[in-house]
Design a protein around this motif. Structure first.
Motif, PDB file in Angstrom:
ATOM      1  N   ASP A  88       2.868 -17.001 -13.258  1.00  0.00           N
ATOM      2  CA  ASP A  88       2.130 -17.117 -12.005  1.00  0.00           C
ATOM      3  C   ASP A  88       3.030 -17.202 -10.775  1.00  0.00           C
ATOM      4  O   ASP A  88       2.597 -17.659  -9.711  1.00  0.00           O
ATOM      5  CB  ASP A  88       1.216 -18.357 -12.042  1.00  0.00           C
ATOM      6  N   SER A  89       4.271 -16.748 -10.878  1.00  0.00           N
ATOM      7  CA  SER A  89       5.164 -16.773  -9.714  1.00  0.00           C
ATOM      8  C   SER A  89       6.213 -15.682  -9.849  1.00  0.00           C
ATOM      9  O   SER A  89       6.494 -15.205 -10.958  1.00  0.00           O
ATOM     10  CB  SER A  89       5.836 -18.136  -9.557  1.00  0.00           C
ATOM     11  N   CYS A  90       6.791 -15.294  -8.731  1.00  0.00           N
ATOM     12  CA  CYS A  90       7.810 -14.251  -8.747  1.00  0.00           C
ATOM     13  C   CYS A  90       8.718 -14.392  -7.525  1.00  0.00           C
ATOM     14  O   CYS A  90       8.403 -15.118  -6.571  1.00  0.00           O
ATOM     15  CB  CYS A  90       7.177 -12.855  -8.763  1.00  0.00           C
ATOM     16  N   GLU A  91       9.836 -13.678  -7.570  1.00  0.00           N
ATOM     17  CA  GLU A  91      10.781 -13.653  -6.458  1.00  0.00           C
ATOM     18  C   GLU A  91      10.796 -12.253  -5.855  1.00  0.00           C
ATOM     19  O   GLU A  91      10.806 -11.253  -6.587  1.00  0.00           O
ATOM     20  CB  GLU A  91      12.183 -14.011  -6.952  1.00  0.00           C
ATOM     21  N   TYR A  92      10.787 -12.188  -4.524  1.00  0.00           N
ATOM     22  CA  TYR A  92      10.856 -10.906  -3.827  1.00  0.00           C
ATOM     23  C   TYR A  92      12.087 -10.893  -2.935  1.00  0.00           C
ATOM     24  O   TYR A  92      12.309 -11.813  -2.145  1.00  0.00           O
ATOM     25  CB  TYR A  92       9.592 -10.683  -2.984  1.00  0.00           C
ATOM     26  N   ARG A  93      12.924  -9.853  -3.064  1.00  0.00           N
ATOM     27  CA  ARG A  93      14.114  -9.701  -2.230  1.00  0.00           C
ATOM     28  C   ARG A  93      14.087  -8.321  -1.581  1.00  0.00           C
ATOM     29  O   ARG A  93      13.731  -7.325  -2.218  1.00  0.00           O
ATOM     30  CB  ARG A  93      15.392  -9.842  -3.060  1.00  0.00           C
ATOM     31  N   LEU A  94      14.490  -8.282  -0.308  1.00  0.00           N
ATOM     32  CA  LEU A  94      14.546  -7.017   0.416  1.00  0.00           C
ATOM     33  C   LEU A  94      15.646  -7.085   1.457  1.00  0.00           C
ATOM     34  O   LEU A  94      15.825  -8.114   2.122  1.00  0.00           O
ATOM     35  CB  LEU A  94      13.207  -6.711   1.102  1.00  0.00           C
ATOM     36  N   PHE A 132       0.816  -1.205   0.000  1.00  0.00           N
ATOM     37  CA  PHE A 132       0.000   0.000   0.000  1.00  0.00           C
ATOM     38  C   PHE A 132       0.855   1.262   0.000  1.00  0.00           C
ATOM     39  O   PHE A 132       0.400   2.315  -0.390  1.00  0.00           O
ATOM     40  CB  PHE A 132      -0.918   0.001   1.220  1.00  0.00           C
ATOM     41  N   HIS A 133       2.093   1.199   0.491  1.00  0.00           N
ATOM     42  CA  HIS A 133       2.944   2.378   0.563  1.00  0.00           C
ATOM     43  C   HIS A 133       4.242   2.195  -0.201  1.00  0.00           C
ATOM     44  O   HIS A 133       5.211   2.880   0.032  1.00  0.00           O
ATOM     45  CB  HIS A 133       3.272   2.723   2.026  1.00  0.00           C
ATOM     46  N   GLY A 134       4.290   1.224  -1.105  1.00  0.00           N
ATOM     47  CA  GLY A 134       5.494   1.018  -1.884  1.00  0.00           C
ATOM     48  C   GLY A 134       6.509   0.163  -1.143  1.00  0.00           C
ATOM     49  O   GLY A 134       6.503   0.050   0.064  1.00  0.00           O
ATOM     50  N   SER A 135       7.402  -0.445  -1.895  1.00  0.00           N
ATOM     51  CA  SER A 135       8.453  -1.270  -1.301  1.00  0.00           C
ATOM     52  C   SER A 135       9.792  -0.895  -1.907  1.00  0.00           C
ATOM     53  O   SER A 135       9.880  -0.596  -3.090  1.00  0.00           O
ATOM     54  CB  SER A 135       8.165  -2.746  -1.559  1.00  0.00           C
ATOM     55  N   TYR A 152       6.810  -5.933   5.244  1.00  0.00           N
ATOM     56  CA  TYR A 152       6.619  -6.272   3.843  1.00  0.00           C
ATOM     57  C   TYR A 152       6.306  -7.752   3.643  1.00  0.00           C
ATOM     58  O   TYR A 152       5.502  -8.114   2.770  1.00  0.00           O
ATOM     59  CB  TYR A 152       7.858  -5.865   3.043  1.00  0.00           C
ATOM     60  N   VAL A 153       6.937  -8.609   4.432  1.00  0.00           N
ATOM     61  CA  VAL A 153       6.612 -10.039   4.353  1.00  0.00           C
ATOM     62  C   VAL A 153       5.142 -10.251   4.715  1.00  0.00           C
ATOM     63  O   VAL A 153       4.424 -11.023   4.057  1.00  0.00           O
ATOM     64  CB  VAL A 153       7.530 -10.855   5.279  1.00  0.00           C
ATOM     65  N   ALA A 154       4.673  -9.551   5.749  1.00  0.00           N
ATOM     66  CA  ALA A 154       3.275  -9.689   6.170  1.00  0.00           C
ATOM     67  C   ALA A 154       2.319  -9.263   5.068  1.00  0.00           C
ATOM     68  O   ALA A 154       1.255  -9.868   4.880  1.00  0.00           O
ATOM     69  CB  ALA A 154       3.033  -8.873   7.434  1.00  0.00           C
ATOM     70  N   ALA A 155       2.687  -8.226   4.321  1.00  0.00           N
ATOM     71  CA  ALA A 155       1.826  -7.761   3.240  1.00  0.00           C
ATOM     72  C   ALA A 155       1.656  -8.836   2.174  1.00  0.00           C
ATOM     73  O   ALA A 155       0.569  -9.015   1.611  1.00  0.00           O
ATOM     74  CB  ALA A 155       2.405  -6.490   2.614  1.00  0.00           C
ATOM     75  N   ILE A 156       2.729  -9.579   1.885  1.00  0.00           N
ATOM     76  CA  ILE A 156       2.642 -10.649   0.892  1.00  0.00           C
ATOM     77  C   ILE A 156       1.884 -11.849   1.450  1.00  0.00           C
ATOM     78  O   ILE A 156       1.022 -12.437   0.774  1.00  0.00           O
ATOM     79  CB  ILE A 156       4.052 -11.065   0.436  1.00  0.00           C
ATOM     80  N   VAL A 157       2.186 -12.233   2.694  1.00  0.00           N
ATOM     81  CA  VAL A 157       1.515 -13.376   3.311  1.00  0.00           C
ATOM     82  C   VAL A 157       0.011 -13.146   3.368  1.00  0.00           C
ATOM     83  O   VAL A 157      -0.789 -14.083   3.193  1.00  0.00           O
ATOM     84  CB  VAL A 157       2.085 -13.634   4.722  1.00  0.00           C
ATOM     85  N   ALA A 158      -0.404 -11.882   3.597  1.00  0.00           N
ATOM     86  CA  ALA A 158      -1.832 -11.569   3.697  1.00  0.00           C
ATOM     87  C   ALA A 158      -2.584 -11.840   2.403  1.00  0.00           C
ATOM     88  O   ALA A 158      -3.808 -11.962   2.402  1.00  0.00           O
ATOM     89  CB  ALA A 158      -2.016 -10.109   4.105  1.00  0.00           C
ATOM     90  N   SER A 159      -1.849 -11.967   1.285  1.00  0.00           N
ATOM     91  CA  SER A 159      -2.515 -12.254   0.008  1.00  0.00           C
ATOM     92  C   SER A 159      -3.074 -13.669  -0.038  1.00  0.00           C
ATOM     93  O   SER A 159      -3.947 -13.979  -0.855  1.00  0.00           O
ATOM     94  CB  SER A 159      -1.529 -12.063  -1.148  1.00  0.00           C
ATOM     95  N   GLY A 160      -2.564 -14.562   0.825  1.00  0.00           N
ATOM     96  CA  GLY A 160      -3.057 -15.930   0.868  1.00  0.00           C
ATOM     97  C   GLY A 160      -2.375 -16.866  -0.102  1.00  0.00           C
ATOM     98  O   GLY A 160      -2.713 -18.059  -0.169  1.00  0.00           O
ATOM     99  N   ALA A 161      -1.406 -16.368  -0.843  1.00  0.00           N
ATOM    100  CA  ALA A 161      -0.722 -17.201  -1.836  1.00  0.00           C
ATOM    101  C   ALA A 161       0.326 -18.091  -1.159  1.00  0.00           C
ATOM    102  O   ALA A 161       0.851 -17.771  -0.089  1.00  0.00           O
ATOM    103  CB  ALA A 161      -0.053 -16.317  -2.881  1.00  0.00           C
ATOM    104  N   ASP A 162       0.653 -19.217  -1.791  1.00  0.00           N
ATOM    105  CA  ASP A 162       1.731 -20.083  -1.297  1.00  0.00           C
ATOM    106  C   ASP A 162       3.071 -19.380  -1.506  1.00  0.00           C
ATOM    107  O   ASP A 162       3.263 -18.629  -2.476  1.00  0.00           O
ATOM    108  CB  ASP A 162       1.736 -21.412  -2.059  1.00  0.00           C
TER     109      ASP A 162
END
Length: 322
Positions: A272-278, A259-262, A289-299
């Motif tokens: 249908d998949s991607c990698e996120y690094r921070l 919601f506020h950028g990363s 930021y991890v919580a924001a992704i986990v909240a999406s419900g995706a594996d």
């Protein structure tokens, strides 16, 4: 036709009209207010008696305009307050909230029009600053921010003391290019001739600021814009804590989770998949930021530095606590 009973409201409407554009003819104002030209002239005199600097010219090309005054009557702002208001309006204009941008820029234009001449350049420069995912007011001296914004606009070399995130102090002399706010924190993007490279500086770590009165030729930024360069700089930096996630969602959908950028990087691995690094100095930032992704419900799969992993487990256990 309006009567004297309508006078207070009519004066406010007249003032709003005068602030909304550079000049109005008497007949235009009369039509908008539903009064005669003579009433407009009288109302203008009433505004002048209240110290509003309304100027007027006669003839077919004549009209009325609200000139710059010594103060902003009847609301009197000191220099820092006026610049602070401009910062807030600039941030609101870039907030992405529907209907806010146009109103914010209109208000910023009105503010600049009635400010003393000494403040208008600073306010205009702050209004040109770029805001990305602004969250709350930036905790920096508005006067310092205004000077930096003016130097960016005027292509003026600036010198200052700077404290790195490790606490090391240094003196810098740079070519300031753009101010950017990311998640409530202001940054200065500048070219450092001594290091022959671009650098970003957190504004709250800048001190002893001194414009040099020496100007420079603008350089081509090695990115599409200042915000993109800043995000790429953050992503390429090495910090104490880091996370890597493989998420079973398209990259664009993961980006919408923020919601506020990363300041991390999101790279597609397939449709249908991607990698996120921070990477960050604080493990708490990673958790957000991890919580924001986990909240999406995706594996997903997750790799994290030891302290960040421990904090994630702690936060997770507290969230499921009955």
């Amino acid at each position: 036709m309006s009567t004297r009973k309508d006078l207070p409201g009519r004066l406010l409407r007249l003032l709003a009209l005068l602030q909304s554009r550079r000049e109005w003819s008497g007949s235009e104002l009369a039509e908008r207010l539903g009064v005669t030209d003579r009433t407009v002239r009288r109302d203008v005199e009433r505004l002048r008696s209240l110290d509003y600097p309304v100027t007027g010219t006669t003839g077919t090309a004549g009209g009325y305009r609200l000139a710059s005054g010594k103060n902003v009557p009847p609301l009197v702002l000191d220099d820092d307050e006026a610049v602070a208001v401009a910062i807030g309006l600039a941030g609101a204009a870039a907030s992405g909230v529907s209907g806010i941008a146009d109103s914010s820029m209109s208000a910023l234009a009105k503010l600049e029009r009635v400010l003393p001449a000494r403040l208008r350049p600073s306010v205009a420069a702050v209004g040109a600053a770029e805001v990305v995912g602004r969250e709350g007011a930036p905790r920096v001296d508005p006067g310092l921010l205004a000077v930096l914004a003016a130097c960016c606009r005027d292509l003026e070399i600036v010198a200052f003391s700077y404290k790195s995130r490790r606490g090391d102090g240094s003196r810098r002399r740079v070519e300031p290019t753009q101010l950017v706010s990311v998640v409530g924190q202001w940054y200065l993007l500048a070219f450092d001739p001594e290091r022959d490279d671009w650098r970003t500086f957190r504004v709250d770590r800048i001190g002893e600021l001194a414009p040099t009165r020496h100007h420079f030729t603008p350089r081509e930024l090695p990115a599409a814009d200042a915000a993109t360069y800043l995000a790429e700089s953050f992503a390429g930096a090495s910090y104490r804590h880091s996370v890597r996630m493989v998420v079973q969602l398209p990259a664009d959908e993961v980006r919408r989770s923020f919601f506020h950028g990363s300041s991390g990087t999101i790279s597609p691995l397939g449709p249908d998949s991607c990698e996120y690094r921070l990477s960050a100095d604080s493990p708490g930032i990673l958790v957000q930021y991890v919580a924001a992704i986990v909240a999406s419900g995706a594996d997903y799969t997750l790799e994290a530095s030891p302290e960040a992993a421990e904090l994630l487990r702690t936060v997770g256990s507290r969230l499921v606590r009955p």
